[in-house]
Design an enzyme around this catalytic site. Structure first.
Site, PDB file in Angstrom:
ATOM      1  N   ARG A  38      49.441  -4.923 -29.871  1.00 38.32           N
ATOM      2  CA  ARG A  38      48.643  -6.120 -29.624  1.00 38.32           C
ATOM      3  C   ARG A  38      47.243  -5.797 -29.131  1.00 38.32           C
ATOM      4  O   ARG A  38      47.022  -4.802 -28.434  1.00 38.32           O
ATOM      5  CB  ARG A  38      49.355  -7.006 -28.600  1.00 38.32           C
ATOM      6  CG  ARG A  38      50.666  -7.584 -29.109  1.00 38.32           C
ATOM      7  CD  ARG A  38      51.464  -8.271 -28.006  1.00 38.32           C
ATOM      8  NE  ARG A  38      52.633  -8.941 -28.552  1.00 38.32           N
ATOM      9  CZ  ARG A  38      53.802  -8.330 -28.772  1.00 38.32           C
ATOM     10  NH1 ARG A  38      53.954  -7.044 -28.473  1.00 38.32           N
ATOM     11  NH2 ARG A  38      54.820  -9.004 -29.273  1.00 38.32           N
ATOM     12  N   HIS A  63      49.741  -6.098 -34.751  1.00 38.83           N
ATOM     13  CA  HIS A  63      50.066  -5.243 -35.910  1.00 38.83           C
ATOM     14  C   HIS A  63      49.092  -5.420 -37.080  1.00 38.83           C
ATOM     15  O   HIS A  63      49.490  -5.504 -38.242  1.00 38.83           O
ATOM     16  CB  HIS A  63      51.490  -5.509 -36.373  1.00 38.83           C
ATOM     17  CG  HIS A  63      52.550  -5.012 -35.443  1.00 38.83           C
ATOM     18  ND1 HIS A  63      52.320  -4.021 -34.522  1.00 38.83           N
ATOM     19  CD2 HIS A  63      53.859  -5.368 -35.291  1.00 38.83           C
ATOM     20  CE1 HIS A  63      53.442  -3.790 -33.843  1.00 38.83           C
ATOM     21  NE2 HIS A  63      54.380  -4.589 -34.281  1.00 38.83           N
ATOM     22  N   HIS A 137      57.135   1.202 -38.452  1.00 39.50           N
ATOM     23  CA  HIS A 137      57.934   0.136 -37.835  1.00 39.50           C
ATOM     24  C   HIS A 137      59.336   0.064 -38.452  1.00 39.50           C
ATOM     25  O   HIS A 137      59.847  -1.019 -38.731  1.00 39.50           O
ATOM     26  CB  HIS A 137      57.214  -1.205 -37.993  1.00 39.50           C
ATOM     27  CG  HIS A 137      57.524  -2.198 -36.920  1.00 39.50           C
ATOM     28  ND1 HIS A 137      58.748  -2.831 -36.817  1.00 39.50           N
ATOM     29  CD2 HIS A 137      56.769  -2.681 -35.900  1.00 39.50           C
ATOM     30  CE1 HIS A 137      58.727  -3.667 -35.798  1.00 39.50           C
ATOM     31  NE2 HIS A 137      57.535  -3.591 -35.220  1.00 39.50           N
ATOM     32  N   ASP A 213      60.590  -4.361 -25.048  1.00 39.46           N
ATOM     33  CA  ASP A 213      59.513  -4.388 -26.038  1.00 39.46           C
ATOM     34  C   ASP A 213      58.282  -3.842 -25.333  1.00 39.46           C
ATOM     35  O   ASP A 213      57.285  -4.533 -25.139  1.00 39.46           O
ATOM     36  CB  ASP A 213      59.279  -5.802 -26.570  1.00 39.46           C
ATOM     37  CG  ASP A 213      58.353  -5.823 -27.783  1.00 39.46           C
ATOM     38  OD1 ASP A 213      57.987  -4.739 -28.264  1.00 39.46           O
ATOM     39  OD2 ASP A 213      57.988  -6.914 -28.242  1.00 39.46           O
ATOM     40  N   GLU A 277      58.357   3.352 -32.023  1.00 34.12           N
ATOM     41  CA  GLU A 277      57.063   3.352 -32.699  1.00 34.12           C
ATOM     42  C   GLU A 277      56.075   4.255 -31.951  1.00 34.12           C
ATOM     43  O   GLU A 277      55.568   3.891 -30.900  1.00 34.12           O
ATOM     44  CB  GLU A 277      56.507   1.933 -32.762  1.00 34.12           C
ATOM     45  CG  GLU A 277      57.446   0.901 -33.363  1.00 34.12           C
ATOM     46  CD  GLU A 277      57.014  -0.513 -33.027  1.00 34.12           C
ATOM     47  OE1 GLU A 277      55.825  -0.839 -33.257  1.00 34.12           O
ATOM     48  OE2 GLU A 277      57.848  -1.288 -32.508  1.00 34.12           O
TER      49      GLU A 277
END
Length: 312
Positions: A38, A63, A137, A213, A277
């Site tokens: 982000r 993304h 991803h 996350d 990631e």
């Protein structure tokens, strides 16, 4: 990949047809760019100008935007056969795409190595100052892509700090020690052991991320290729290592998967797969103390990440 008895299973979530990837809300299998993760408010400050990026995550940019690298056709520039087959992809991102400055030429080479690894080598060049933060991803489930939840998988991270986030997923401060928190995977532990309903109520960071996350800061990062994560499925005994040159690793446990129709009739519900990631930190353009994502004309962005499946 085979389990310890030699039984093969497809360990990556995905779709049977290309159309699934063209309408790919959860970014299954996607190469992400120009910027993985982000950027707050969709505002990109470079020198004395703030570029307005496309907003696709509330008021934030995620993304690479709705028209990011996961939505564009890539040119196959080379195919290598033999003991280590490879596929080289190339894309020219025009100046102004999704609001980013500069024309950026990106190449990504995927190689199946003799060490049972999928290696991705990325390079990028620009003609104007810009930012680049590429990542892969893929969603993994070492029990098999349609085998259920990954919360029983065990994870170890070579990271003693993580980035706290606000409710929008934006870093809210410098890296924080994992010790004594649900984010401590310095010793291998089941992913779901500390993110149950009660933990999500009590821990602000689990609430903000709807589980995990979050970006973890790699210990001792120096740009060399090193192991930063180990993932094990206790049921099948399949094991995966992540090696990368990057300073950060985003752990996402697929909380927002919502019954997606996947490969061979599989249904992907919440926690059907997880992402590891490798990347620079989220929202780095607003945090000069973070590793820089800026790319200048005449420079070359380079990254290597490997997903390794050891025999033992």
């Amino acid at each position: 990949m085979p389990d310890e008895a030699g039984r093969l299973a497809d360990v990556v979530l995905g779709f049977d047809e290309p159309a699934g990837y063209l309408d790919n809300r959860p970014f299954l299998g996607a190469l992400i760019g120009r910027y993985g993760n982000r950027i707050a408010r969709g505002e990109l400050p470079i020198d004395d100008h703030v570029f307005a990026l496309a907003k696709n995550d509330g008021q934030n940019h995620l993304h690479g935007g709705p028209g990011g690298f996961h939505t564009v056709p890539w040119e196959v520039s080379a195919i290598g056969d033999g003991a280590e087959p490879s596929l080289a992809l190339r894309y020219v991102s025009p100046d102004g795409e999704e609001g980013y400055p500069g024309t950026v030429v990106v190449e990504a080479v995927y190689t199946l190595t003799s060490e049972r690894a999928l290696r991705v080598d990325y390079t990028a060049r620009t003609d104007r100052p810009t930012v680049v933060n590429l990542t892969q991803h893929s969603y993994f489930n070492l029990g098999g892509h349609g085998s259920g939840s990954i919360l029983g998988h065990e994870l170890r991270l070579w990271a003693s700090r993580f980035l706290p986030i606000d409710r929008d997923g934006i870093p809210s401060g410098p890296p924080r020690p994992v010790r004594g928190t649900p984010f401590d995977f310095v010793v291998r532990a089941p992913i779901g052991a500390r993110m149950g309903a009660q933990a999500n109520v009590e821990d602000e960071q689990l609430r903000n991320g709807h589980g995990y996350d979050h970006c973890f800061a790699v210990d001792g990062w120096d740009g060399s290729l090193r192991t930063i994560a180990e993932l094990v499925d206790p049921a099948s005994r399949r094991r995966m290592l992540v090696r990368t040159t990057e300073p950060g690793l985003q752990l996402y446990v697929g909380t927002h998967l919502d019954g997606i129709a996947g490969k061979r009739g599989a249904r992907y519900d919440a926690h059907a797969g997880l992402c590891l990631e490798a990347q620079r930190f989220p929202d780095s353009p607003h945090h000069p103390e973070f590793p820089s994502t800026r790319l200048e004309p005449g420079e070359t962005y380079r990254q290597t990440t490997e997903y390794v499946f050891p025999l033992a």
